[in-house]
Design an enzyme around this catalytic site. Sequence first.
Site, PDB file in Angstrom:
ATOM      1  N   CYS A 217      -6.227   1.944  -4.416  1.00  0.00           N
ATOM      2  CA  CYS A 217      -5.811   2.660  -3.234  1.00  0.00           C
ATOM      3  C   CYS A 217      -6.818   3.782  -2.970  1.00  0.00           C
ATOM      4  O   CYS A 217      -6.866   4.747  -3.727  1.00  0.00           O
ATOM      5  CB  CYS A 217      -4.425   3.247  -3.493  1.00  0.00           C
ATOM      6  SG  CYS A 217      -3.867   4.253  -2.130  1.00  0.00           S
TER       7      CYS A 217
ATOM      8  N   CYS B  99       0.811  -1.227   0.000  1.00  0.00           N
ATOM      9  CA  CYS B  99       0.000   0.000   0.000  1.00  0.00           C
ATOM     10  C   CYS B  99       0.842   1.274   0.000  1.00  0.00           C
ATOM     11  O   CYS B  99       0.935   1.984   1.005  1.00  0.00           O
ATOM     12  CB  CYS B  99      -0.966   0.031   1.172  1.00  0.00           C
ATOM     13  SG  CYS B  99      -2.251   1.284   0.882  1.00  0.00           S
TER      14      CYS B  99
END
Length: 454
Positions: A397, A215
């Site tokens: 994301c 991430c």
Amino acid sequence: MGQKKRLLGDLDGVQFARSLNRRGFIGLSGALGAGALLATSLSAQAVPKIKSKAKIVIAGAGAAGLAAASRLSDRLDGAEIILVDGRKAHFYQPGFTLVAGGIKSADYPVSTTAEYVPRSATWIEEYVSEFDPESNSITTASGQKISYDYLLVTTGLMLNYAGIEGMDEQLIGKDGLGSIYHSPQAAAATWQLLDRFADSGGDGVFLRPATEMKCAGAPLKYTFITDDHLRRRDNRSKAKLTYNAHSGNLFSVPIVHEKLRMLFENRGIETHYNRVLSAIDPGKRIATFTSVEEGSVELPYDFINVVPPMRAPEAIRNSPLPWQDGKWASDGWLEVSKDNLRHARYQNVFAIGDIAGVPKGKTAASVKWQTPVVVDHLVAEIAGKESEMVYNGYTSCPLITRLGRAMLIEFDYRNNLVPSFPGVIAPLEELWATWVIKTVALKPTYISMLRGSA
Ligand SMILES: Cc1cc2nc3c(=O)[nH]c(=O)nc-3n(C[C@H](O)[C@H](O)[C@H](O)COP(=O)(O)OP(=O)(O)OC[C@H]3O[C@@H](n4cnc5c(N)ncnc54)[C@H](O)[C@@H]3O)c2cc1C
């Protein structure tokens, strides 16, 4: 205190619903509706089970391991599915950012592995200490040797705090030293620091490592969240926020980099490129960055979010499974095909999730799209057929840009933006609907993924 109360009020769903305009509502219901539809269409594949006596070992029972075990249980009848992982707690890691941002409580990301192990699978509560793909076996920490017909490597990655000189994980939560990646407890301790920093101001330092990482949006989100907390307490002018990117970009997708560069500039976040955190002096509160152009740069901090270098777990790095050369070799990422995640040299081995040495995709969202591909290839092989399913590198994301607003960035291997809700959620717009997806809708979707139904 008044400010904090106001913030909680702002974040309360009812308050948000009241402030919601009609366009926003239509957008959100469309988005969630489409999301639900997507989950249903993927889960409701009423495919007859394949009878098989295959022995499948899954090393790692995190997001990818559990999702794969559930899907394999749904597709195979009689196969032996063995999950191997010593960790009893399960962490919903996307929740760490929310905990560290004061948006969710410390227990929000925590559940147990046992809850998601499918009934037809066996869970061995130990770590794998040795992988031997030549003899089709693994060895656990207690010395138990387990052979397999197929191996799924789903061990995730290892946070390498020791790669930063002077860094001590025990110090997270003390003297302005935060780190949202470490654990739910560390994320909660980091929130305590941010809470104080938002009252006092000072130097806030943000960064990301030079390695592959899970991430990559999280360090950026956390910088925006810090900025917003300061503003909400009318203390933004008392703080200097510095973001140090490891490369020449803030984000690997050029159009997203450009958008973020503009947002950082608008918010007064000082941005530096090609700087990597190499050392930290927690006593003096100084972070040292190394840069090719600038040499060694020392930054004082009152608050820092340390994001450590990341690499494959030791047992993988010591095995024949990683890339043998090229940019992913030294950190031990698994040498798999980027299209179907099958190992390049050991045909009965696949990887899913953070451990896979592919160009993009260290997110739970990628796990959601990688798992059906791997399972389909494995089941097809068991059935004596071939699968044509391909993973296109999908990663997403939800990038929080302030409390109550986020951008849903979805992209593939080719850096194409691949929006799930075209016409409803524009990828580069800061939307309330995307914030709700991140803070409310994602966790149930993630749990469904672990159970094989999303
Ligand atoms: C702060 C933060 C924010 C994030 N935000 C998002 C987000 O917004 N959206 C998103 O999609 N993703 C996000 N992610 C990333 C996402 O959580 C991970 O990509 C995902 O969990 C990867 O799944 P995995 O199964 O590969 O690894 P994990 O879920 O980490 O599981 C790996 C498992 O393997 C086990 N293991 C390790 N070594 C061994 C061994 N030797 N033997 C056996 N088992 C082993 C571990 O105990 C663990 O249970 C975030 C992560 C963090 C940390």
